[in-house]
Scaffold this active site. Sequence first.
Site, PDB file in Angstrom:
ATOM      1  N   SER A 104       0.861  -1.182   0.000  1.00  0.00           N
ATOM      2  CA  SER A 104       0.000   0.000   0.000  1.00  0.00           C
ATOM      3  C   SER A 104       0.894   1.227   0.000  1.00  0.00           C
ATOM      4  O   SER A 104       1.683   1.421   0.930  1.00  0.00           O
ATOM      5  CB  SER A 104      -0.876   0.024   1.255  1.00  0.00           C
ATOM      6  OG  SER A 104      -1.335   1.349   1.467  1.00  0.00           O
ATOM      7  N   HIS A 136      -1.650  -1.464  -3.955  1.00  0.00           N
ATOM      8  CA  HIS A 136      -2.887  -1.051  -3.282  1.00  0.00           C
ATOM      9  C   HIS A 136      -2.905   0.472  -3.171  1.00  0.00           C
ATOM     10  O   HIS A 136      -1.972   1.069  -2.631  1.00  0.00           O
ATOM     11  CB  HIS A 136      -2.894  -1.713  -1.901  1.00  0.00           C
ATOM     12  CG  HIS A 136      -4.121  -1.512  -1.085  1.00  0.00           C
ATOM     13  ND1 HIS A 136      -5.246  -2.310  -1.200  1.00  0.00           N
ATOM     14  CD2 HIS A 136      -4.401  -0.626  -0.088  1.00  0.00           C
ATOM     15  CE1 HIS A 136      -6.152  -1.931  -0.319  1.00  0.00           C
ATOM     16  NE2 HIS A 136      -5.666  -0.907   0.368  1.00  0.00           N
ATOM     17  N   ASP A 188      -4.874   3.646  -1.770  1.00  0.00           N
ATOM     18  CA  ASP A 188      -5.874   4.051  -0.781  1.00  0.00           C
ATOM     19  C   ASP A 188      -6.440   5.421  -1.115  1.00  0.00           C
ATOM     20  O   ASP A 188      -5.726   6.421  -1.107  1.00  0.00           O
ATOM     21  CB  ASP A 188      -5.239   4.076   0.614  1.00  0.00           C
ATOM     22  CG  ASP A 188      -4.991   2.679   1.143  1.00  0.00           C
ATOM     23  OD1 ASP A 188      -5.969   1.910   1.238  1.00  0.00           O
ATOM     24  OD2 ASP A 188      -3.829   2.350   1.443  1.00  0.00           O
ATOM     25  N   MET A 228      -9.055   8.272  -0.041  1.00  0.00           N
ATOM     26  CA  MET A 228      -9.811   8.748   1.137  1.00  0.00           C
ATOM     27  C   MET A 228     -10.367  10.137   0.859  1.00  0.00           C
ATOM     28  O   MET A 228      -9.696  10.967   0.247  1.00  0.00           O
ATOM     29  CB  MET A 228      -8.888   8.813   2.353  1.00  0.00           C
ATOM     30  CG  MET A 228      -8.172   7.501   2.647  1.00  0.00           C
ATOM     31  SD  MET A 228      -7.238   7.596   4.189  1.00  0.00           S
ATOM     32  CE  MET A 228      -6.315   6.064   4.095  1.00  0.00           C
ATOM     33  N   HIS A 271      -8.690   1.056  -3.292  1.00  0.00           N
ATOM     34  CA  HIS A 271      -9.512   0.877  -2.095  1.00  0.00           C
ATOM     35  C   HIS A 271     -10.208   2.208  -1.820  1.00  0.00           C
ATOM     36  O   HIS A 271      -9.591   3.140  -1.312  1.00  0.00           O
ATOM     37  CB  HIS A 271      -8.585   0.457  -0.930  1.00  0.00           C
ATOM     38  CG  HIS A 271      -9.271   0.328   0.382  1.00  0.00           C
ATOM     39  ND1 HIS A 271      -8.579   0.217   1.580  1.00  0.00           N
ATOM     40  CD2 HIS A 271     -10.587   0.285   0.719  1.00  0.00           C
ATOM     41  CE1 HIS A 271      -9.426   0.111   2.572  1.00  0.00           C
ATOM     42  NE2 HIS A 271     -10.653   0.157   2.084  1.00  0.00           N
ATOM     43  N   MET A 303     -12.176   4.521   0.136  1.00  0.00           N
ATOM     44  CA  MET A 303     -12.719   4.858   1.460  1.00  0.00           C
ATOM     45  C   MET A 303     -13.413   6.204   1.309  1.00  0.00           C
ATOM     46  O   MET A 303     -12.965   7.234   1.813  1.00  0.00           O
ATOM     47  CB  MET A 303     -11.579   4.906   2.493  1.00  0.00           C
ATOM     48  CG  MET A 303     -11.046   3.518   2.821  1.00  0.00           C
ATOM     49  SD  MET A 303      -9.417   3.556   3.606  1.00  0.00           S
ATOM     50  CE  MET A 303      -8.396   3.601   2.131  1.00  0.00           C
ATOM     51  N   MET A 309     -10.980  -5.390   6.842  1.00  0.00           N
ATOM     52  CA  MET A 309     -10.129  -4.392   7.508  1.00  0.00           C
ATOM     53  C   MET A 309      -9.734  -4.883   8.891  1.00  0.00           C
ATOM     54  O   MET A 309     -10.591  -5.314   9.679  1.00  0.00           O
ATOM     55  CB  MET A 309     -10.882  -3.061   7.686  1.00  0.00           C
ATOM     56  CG  MET A 309     -11.166  -2.267   6.435  1.00  0.00           C
ATOM     57  SD  MET A 309      -9.746  -1.871   5.419  1.00  0.00           S
ATOM     58  CE  MET A 309      -8.744  -0.870   6.512  1.00  0.00           C
ATOM     59  N   ASP A 315      -6.280  -5.923   5.315  1.00  0.00           N
ATOM     60  CA  ASP A 315      -5.672  -4.601   5.241  1.00  0.00           C
ATOM     61  C   ASP A 315      -5.607  -3.967   6.628  1.00  0.00           C
ATOM     62  O   ASP A 315      -6.642  -3.730   7.243  1.00  0.00           O
ATOM     63  CB  ASP A 315      -6.532  -3.746   4.294  1.00  0.00           C
ATOM     64  CG  ASP A 315      -5.942  -2.389   3.987  1.00  0.00           C
ATOM     65  OD1 ASP A 315      -4.798  -2.119   4.391  1.00  0.00           O
ATOM     66  OD2 ASP A 315      -6.641  -1.590   3.337  1.00  0.00           O
ATOM     67  N   GLY A 316      -4.381  -3.732   7.086  1.00  0.00           N
ATOM     68  CA  GLY A 316      -4.186  -3.021   8.348  1.00  0.00           C
ATOM     69  C   GLY A 316      -3.302  -3.786   9.308  1.00  0.00           C
ATOM     70  O   GLY A 316      -3.654  -4.868   9.770  1.00  0.00           O
ATOM     71  N   GLY A 350       1.509  -1.666   4.244  1.00  0.00           N
ATOM     72  CA  GLY A 350       2.015  -0.319   3.978  1.00  0.00           C
ATOM     73  C   GLY A 350       3.258  -0.040   4.790  1.00  0.00           C
ATOM     74  O   GLY A 350       4.395  -0.085   4.296  1.00  0.00           O
TER      75      GLY A 350
HETATM   76  C1  DX5 Z   1      -5.751   2.177   6.015  1.00  0.00           C
HETATM   77  C2  DX5 Z   1      -5.480   1.735   4.607  1.00  0.00           C
HETATM   78  C3  DX5 Z   1      -4.412   0.752   4.491  1.00  0.00           C
HETATM   79  C4  DX5 Z   1      -3.070   1.188   4.994  1.00  0.00           C
HETATM   80  C5  DX5 Z   1      -2.458  -0.003   5.637  1.00  0.00           C
HETATM   81  O1  DX5 Z   1      -6.927   2.867   6.082  1.00  0.00           O
HETATM   82  O2  DX5 Z   1      -6.639   1.209   4.021  1.00  0.00           O
HETATM   83  O3  DX5 Z   1      -4.293   0.223   3.165  1.00  0.00           O
HETATM   84  O4  DX5 Z   1      -2.187   1.682   4.021  1.00  0.00           O
HETATM   85  O5  DX5 Z   1      -1.299   0.419   6.227  1.00  0.00           O
HETATM   86  P1  DX5 Z   1      -0.489  -0.468   7.268  1.00  0.00           P
HETATM   87  O6  DX5 Z   1      -0.035  -1.678   6.538  1.00  0.00           O
HETATM   88  O7  DX5 Z   1       0.609   0.459   7.638  1.00  0.00           O
HETATM   89  O8  DX5 Z   1      -1.420  -0.777   8.415  1.00  0.00           O
HETATM   90 ZN    ZN Z   2      -6.393   0.112   2.103  1.00  0.00          ZN
END
Ligand code: DX5
Ligand code: ZN
Length: 221
Positions: free
Chosen positions: A14, A39, A41, A43, A72, A74, A143, A178-179, A200
């Site tokens: 990510s 990936h 993200d 937002m 993804h 969000m 998640m 994810d997370g 990430g």
């Molecule tokens: C969080 C994102 C993730 C994020 C994960 O809202 O959707 O994709 O980048 O990051 P890590 O791996 O650092 O938890």
């Molecule tokens: Zn994500």
Amino acid sequence: MRLPKAGTIEVVPSVLSADFARLGDEIAQITSAGVSMVHLDVMDGHFVPNITIGPPVIKKIRKESDLVFDAHLMISEPAKYAEPFIEAGADHITFHIEVAEDPVGLIDKLHDLGCSAGICLNPETPVEAIASVAPLCDMVLVMTVHPGFGGQAFMPEAAKKIVQVREIVGPDIRIEVDGGIDTQTAPIVVSYGADTLVAGNAIFSKTDRNAAIEAIRRSFS
Ligand code: DX5
Ligand code: ZN
């Protein structure tokens, strides 16, 4: 580009934790580590308390990369933005069940537009919420942190939902998680049935991204 067929375990970086000033280089680095997907993200500052990237950035990096773009979303109104993200180069779009007005309609629309479809559930959302739509998707995203930020701690209780999701979707639909995925948590989610591991912080906080990806792969194999 298509999602890799189910049956392999993929580590999916990510770029949320990458250096956005050097995004093209960052993607080139993870590509040389042999990943198949990246990936992205998205937002909107409304569904989650953070704002990241949109179609213009995806369009630019699309020119630089042949990886599968796993977007993804969000965002509060995923149906409104599906087309611009596909036009920009997203190969796979995941949206959240918590804000989906017509999830089946949106999955159909994504498929009609040649994009694979994913449904996502937040840590507090029960699996029942996606039970009827999950089998229509190409990938289900579980998640294991509250969406919005990278680098948060893995939530073990949320991860247990992977087992339930696997029972619902069978072996042919990917389950992404994810997370908080790192060398400690990756083996746990793989044992529950996940096959697509977003990471990430565990990759981009390390200077050697190649070694970081390899370490995650080794942790579950
Ligand atoms: C969080 C994102 C993730 C994020 C994960 O809202 O959707 O994709 O980048 O990051 P890590 O791996 O650092 O938890
Ligand atoms: Zn994500």
